[in-house]
Design a protein around this motif. Structure first.
Motif, PDB file in Angstrom:
ATOM      1  N   ASN A  23       0.838  -1.192   0.000  1.00  0.00           N
ATOM      2  CA  ASN A  23       0.000   0.000   0.000  1.00  0.00           C
ATOM      3  C   ASN A  23       0.876   1.246   0.000  1.00  0.00           C
ATOM      4  OD1 ASN A  23      -2.380  -1.400  -0.031  1.00  0.00           O
ATOM      5  ND2 ASN A  23      -2.778  -1.214   2.161  1.00  0.00           N
ATOM      6  N   PHE A  24       0.543   2.188  -0.841  1.00  0.00           N
ATOM      7  CA  PHE A  24       1.340   3.403  -0.994  1.00  0.00           C
ATOM      8  C   PHE A  24       1.187   4.280   0.242  1.00  0.00           C
ATOM      9  CE2 PHE A  24       1.841   7.626  -3.353  1.00  0.00           C
ATOM     10  CZ  PHE A  24       3.214   7.598  -3.221  1.00  0.00           C
ATOM     11  N   ASP A  25       2.318   4.725   0.810  1.00  0.00           N
ATOM     12  CA  ASP A  25       2.282   5.527   2.031  1.00  0.00           C
ATOM     13  C   ASP A  25       2.185   7.024   1.768  1.00  0.00           C
ATOM     14  OD1 ASP A  25       4.823   6.152   1.123  1.00  0.00           O
ATOM     15  OD2 ASP A  25       5.875   5.038   2.695  1.00  0.00           O
ATOM     16  N   GLY A  26       2.143   7.421   0.497  1.00  0.00           N
ATOM     17  CA  GLY A  26       2.009   8.836   0.169  1.00  0.00           C
ATOM     18  C   GLY A  26       3.311   9.602   0.165  1.00  0.00           C
ATOM     19  N   LEU A  27       4.430   8.931   0.409  1.00  0.00           N
ATOM     20  CA  LEU A  27       5.739   9.581   0.417  1.00  0.00           C
ATOM     21  C   LEU A  27       6.477   9.282  -0.889  1.00  0.00           C
ATOM     22  CD1 LEU A  27       6.772   8.693   4.080  1.00  0.00           C
ATOM     23  CD2 LEU A  27       5.638  10.769   3.262  1.00  0.00           C
ATOM     24  N   ASP A  28       7.599   9.949  -1.084  1.00  0.00           N
ATOM     25  CA  ASP A  28       8.420   9.737  -2.283  1.00  0.00           C
ATOM     26  C   ASP A  28       7.610   9.904  -3.564  1.00  0.00           C
ATOM     27  OD1 ASP A  28      10.773   9.111  -0.816  1.00  0.00           O
ATOM     28  OD2 ASP A  28       9.978   7.112  -0.446  1.00  0.00           O
ATOM     29  N   TYR A  35      -0.148   8.341 -10.122  1.00  0.00           N
ATOM     30  CA  TYR A  35      -1.467   7.729 -10.284  1.00  0.00           C
ATOM     31  C   TYR A  35      -1.919   6.968  -9.043  1.00  0.00           C
ATOM     32  CZ  TYR A  35       1.158   3.410 -10.845  1.00  0.00           C
ATOM     33  OH  TYR A  35       1.986   2.342 -10.632  1.00  0.00           O
ATOM     34  N   ARG A  36      -1.036   6.770  -8.070  1.00  0.00           N
ATOM     35  CA  ARG A  36      -1.365   5.942  -6.915  1.00  0.00           C
ATOM     36  C   ARG A  36      -2.075   6.757  -5.833  1.00  0.00           C
ATOM     37  NH1 ARG A  36       2.987   1.719  -4.961  1.00  0.00           N
ATOM     38  NH2 ARG A  36       1.028   0.923  -4.101  1.00  0.00           N
ATOM     39  N   THR A  37      -3.042   6.131  -5.196  1.00  0.00           N
ATOM     40  CA  THR A  37      -3.749   6.760  -4.084  1.00  0.00           C
ATOM     41  C   THR A  37      -3.254   6.161  -2.771  1.00  0.00           C
ATOM     42  OG1 THR A  37      -5.539   5.129  -4.196  1.00  0.00           O
ATOM     43  CG2 THR A  37      -5.797   7.151  -5.486  1.00  0.00           C
TER      44      THR A  37
END
Length: 207
Positions: A23-28, A35-37
Protein backbone atom coordinates in the motif's frame (compact mmCIF):
# COMPACT_ATOMS: atom_id res chain seq x y z
CA UNK A 1 -10.01 -31.82 -0.73
CA UNK A 2 -9.65 -30.17 2.67
CA UNK A 3 -5.90 -29.93 2.15
CA UNK A 4 -6.44 -28.26 -1.23
CA UNK A 5 -8.86 -25.71 0.24
CA UNK A 6 -6.45 -25.00 3.10
CA UNK A 7 -3.59 -24.52 0.64
CA UNK A 8 -5.67 -22.11 -1.47
CA UNK A 9 -6.69 -20.10 1.59
CA UNK A 10 -3.07 -19.93 2.72
CA UNK A 11 -1.97 -18.65 -0.68
CA UNK A 12 -4.74 -16.03 -0.69
CA UNK A 13 -3.74 -14.91 2.80
CA UNK A 14 -0.13 -14.43 1.71
CA UNK A 15 -1.24 -12.57 -1.41
CA UNK A 16 -3.44 -10.27 0.67
CA UNK A 17 -0.61 -9.63 3.12
CA UNK A 18 1.69 -8.81 0.22
CA UNK A 19 -0.81 -6.38 -1.24
CA UNK A 20 -1.25 -4.73 2.16
CA UNK A 21 2.51 -4.36 2.48
CA UNK A 22 2.61 -2.62 -0.89
CA UNK A 23 0.00 0.00 0.00
CA UNK A 24 1.34 3.40 -0.99
CA UNK A 25 2.28 5.53 2.03
CA UNK A 26 2.01 8.84 0.17
CA UNK A 27 5.74 9.58 0.42
CA UNK A 28 8.42 9.74 -2.28
CA UNK A 29 6.03 11.22 -4.83
CA UNK A 30 7.32 11.36 -8.39
CA UNK A 31 6.07 10.96 -11.96
CA UNK A 32 6.19 7.18 -11.73
CA UNK A 33 3.64 7.01 -8.88
CA UNK A 34 1.41 10.05 -9.40
CA UNK A 35 -1.47 7.73 -10.28
CA UNK A 36 -1.36 5.94 -6.92
CA UNK A 37 -3.75 6.76 -4.08
CA UNK A 38 -3.07 6.39 -0.37
CA UNK A 39 -4.57 6.98 3.06
CA UNK A 40 -1.91 9.59 3.85
CA UNK A 41 -3.14 12.99 5.03
CA UNK A 42 -1.24 16.13 4.08
CA UNK A 43 -1.17 19.07 6.47
CA UNK A 44 0.44 22.51 6.65
CA UNK A 45 1.47 24.65 9.63
CA UNK A 46 1.91 28.41 9.37
CA UNK A 47 1.16 31.58 11.38
CA UNK A 48 -2.36 31.30 9.91
CA UNK A 49 -2.73 27.76 11.28
CA UNK A 50 -0.38 26.96 14.17
CA UNK A 51 -1.63 23.38 14.62
CA UNK A 52 -2.02 22.28 11.01
CA UNK A 53 -5.66 21.46 11.67
CA UNK A 54 -7.60 20.45 8.57
CA UNK A 55 -9.49 23.31 6.94
CA UNK A 56 -8.07 25.98 9.26
CA UNK A 57 -5.60 27.68 6.93
CA UNK A 58 -6.24 31.36 6.22
CA UNK A 59 -8.69 31.67 9.11
CA UNK A 60 -7.07 34.59 10.96
CA UNK A 61 -9.44 37.52 11.38
CA UNK A 62 -8.81 41.22 10.92
CA UNK A 63 -7.80 42.70 14.25
CA UNK A 64 -6.24 39.42 15.39
CA UNK A 65 -3.54 38.75 12.80
CA UNK A 66 -0.06 40.29 12.74
CA UNK A 67 -0.71 41.93 9.36
CA UNK A 68 -4.27 43.09 9.98
CA UNK A 69 -3.47 46.62 8.85
CA UNK A 70 -1.86 45.50 5.58
CA UNK A 71 -4.79 43.17 4.85
CA UNK A 72 -7.50 45.62 5.91
CA UNK A 73 -8.94 45.93 2.39
CA UNK A 74 -8.68 42.22 1.62
CA UNK A 75 -10.11 40.60 4.72
CA UNK A 76 -10.00 37.09 6.10
CA UNK A 77 -8.19 34.55 3.96
CA UNK A 78 -5.65 37.01 2.53
CA UNK A 79 -2.58 36.62 4.76
CA UNK A 80 -3.99 38.45 7.74
CA UNK A 81 -1.38 36.65 9.87
CA UNK A 82 1.56 35.63 7.63
CA UNK A 83 4.34 36.00 10.21
CA UNK A 84 5.28 35.97 13.89
CA UNK A 85 7.57 38.29 15.85
CA UNK A 86 10.21 36.50 17.95
CA UNK A 87 11.70 38.65 20.68
CA UNK A 88 15.38 38.54 21.78
CA UNK A 89 16.00 35.47 23.93
CA UNK A 90 12.65 33.92 22.99
CA UNK A 91 12.21 30.37 21.70
CA UNK A 92 9.23 29.93 19.41
CA UNK A 93 7.68 26.55 18.62
CA UNK A 94 7.14 26.43 14.88
CA UNK A 95 5.56 22.99 14.80
CA UNK A 96 4.44 20.29 17.21
CA UNK A 97 2.96 17.26 15.47
CA UNK A 98 1.65 13.91 16.66
CA UNK A 99 2.84 11.04 14.46
CA UNK A 100 3.47 8.87 12.71
CA UNK A 101 4.30 11.10 9.81
CA UNK A 102 6.98 12.84 7.80
CA UNK A 103 8.07 16.46 7.30
CA UNK A 104 8.29 17.06 3.56
CA UNK A 105 8.93 20.77 3.12
CA UNK A 106 9.94 23.75 5.26
CA UNK A 107 9.87 27.35 4.07
CA UNK A 108 11.31 30.22 6.12
CA UNK A 109 11.83 33.91 5.45
CA UNK A 110 13.52 35.41 8.53
CA UNK A 111 14.66 39.01 8.88
CA UNK A 112 17.92 40.07 10.51
CA UNK A 113 21.10 38.03 11.01
CA UNK A 114 20.43 34.42 10.00
CA UNK A 115 23.16 33.05 12.26
CA UNK A 116 21.41 34.41 15.33
CA UNK A 117 18.35 32.20 14.94
CA UNK A 118 18.81 28.60 16.11
CA UNK A 119 16.71 25.80 14.64
CA UNK A 120 16.09 22.69 16.74
CA UNK A 121 14.36 19.45 15.74
CA UNK A 122 13.11 16.96 18.33
CA UNK A 123 11.82 13.50 17.42
CA UNK A 124 9.52 11.29 19.50
CA UNK A 125 9.69 13.29 22.72
CA UNK A 126 13.45 13.80 22.84
CA UNK A 127 14.75 16.09 25.58
CA UNK A 128 17.84 16.97 23.56
CA UNK A 129 17.44 17.97 19.89
CA UNK A 130 18.60 15.75 17.06
CA UNK A 131 19.29 18.91 15.06
CA UNK A 132 20.61 22.19 16.47
CA UNK A 133 21.87 24.65 13.88
CA UNK A 134 21.71 28.33 12.88
CA UNK A 135 19.07 29.00 10.25
CA UNK A 136 21.59 30.35 7.77
CA UNK A 137 23.85 27.31 8.06
CA UNK A 138 20.95 24.87 7.72
CA UNK A 139 19.99 26.44 4.40
CA UNK A 140 23.54 26.78 3.09
CA UNK A 141 23.83 30.50 3.89
CA UNK A 142 26.44 30.27 6.65
CA UNK A 143 28.07 33.57 5.68
CA UNK A 144 24.89 35.46 6.49
CA UNK A 145 24.60 36.82 2.95
CA UNK A 146 22.22 35.83 0.19
CA UNK A 147 23.52 33.59 -2.58
CA UNK A 148 21.25 31.81 -5.00
CA UNK A 149 21.11 28.09 -4.18
CA UNK A 150 19.19 25.57 -6.23
CA UNK A 151 19.47 21.89 -5.32
CA UNK A 152 17.25 18.85 -4.83
CA UNK A 153 17.31 19.19 -1.04
CA UNK A 154 17.67 22.95 -0.44
CA UNK A 155 16.65 26.01 -2.44
CA UNK A 156 17.31 29.64 -1.50
CA UNK A 157 15.57 32.21 -3.65
CA UNK A 158 15.76 36.03 -3.76
CA UNK A 159 14.20 37.76 -0.78
CA UNK A 160 15.52 35.33 1.87
CA UNK A 161 13.19 32.55 0.76
CA UNK A 162 14.67 29.44 2.39
CA UNK A 163 13.24 26.07 1.31
CA UNK A 164 14.26 22.56 2.31
CA UNK A 165 12.85 19.30 0.97
CA UNK A 166 14.61 16.79 3.21
CA UNK A 167 12.16 14.07 4.18
CA UNK A 168 12.11 13.80 7.97
CA UNK A 169 10.08 10.82 9.24
CA UNK A 170 8.98 10.44 12.85
CA UNK A 171 7.11 7.71 14.66
CA UNK A 172 5.42 9.40 17.59
CA UNK A 173 6.03 13.12 17.62
CA UNK A 174 7.87 15.98 15.95
CA UNK A 175 8.75 19.33 17.48
CA UNK A 176 10.53 22.17 15.68
CA UNK A 177 11.63 25.33 17.49
CA UNK A 178 13.57 28.46 16.63
CA UNK A 179 15.43 30.58 19.19
CA UNK A 180 16.33 34.23 18.70
CA UNK A 181 19.75 34.85 20.29
CA UNK A 182 20.05 38.30 18.71
CA UNK A 183 19.51 41.55 20.62
CA UNK A 184 16.79 42.54 18.14
CA UNK A 185 13.37 41.05 17.40
CA UNK A 186 12.95 39.11 14.18
CA UNK A 187 9.95 38.78 11.91
CA UNK A 188 9.55 35.19 10.75
CA UNK A 189 7.43 34.01 7.85
CA UNK A 190 7.26 30.23 7.77
CA UNK A 191 5.41 27.13 6.62
CA UNK A 192 5.90 23.48 7.56
CA UNK A 193 4.32 20.93 5.22
CA UNK A 194 4.00 17.35 6.41
CA UNK A 195 2.19 14.08 5.82
CA UNK A 196 0.49 11.93 8.43
CA UNK A 197 1.16 8.35 7.40
CA UNK A 198 2.84 5.16 8.53
CA UNK A 199 6.59 5.16 8.06
CA UNK A 200 8.79 2.19 7.14
CA UNK A 201 10.29 0.14 9.96
CA UNK A 202 13.77 0.88 8.64
CA UNK A 203 13.26 4.67 8.42
CA UNK A 204 16.21 6.59 9.88
CA UNK A 205 15.65 9.89 11.68
CA UNK A 206 17.04 13.15 10.32
CA UNK A 207 19.95 14.40 12.42
Amino acid sequence: MKKLIFACLTILAFMHAGMQAQNFDGLDNNLSNLYRTSDAQTRSISPENFTGEKGKGGMAKLGEGAASHEARELGQGYKVSPYVIIQPGETFTMAEIEGPGCIQHIWLTPTGNWRFYILRFYWDGEKEPSVEVPVGDFFGMGWGEYAHLNSLAVCVNPGRAFNCYWQMPFGKKCKITIENIDVKPTRLYYQVDYTLTNIPDDAAYFH
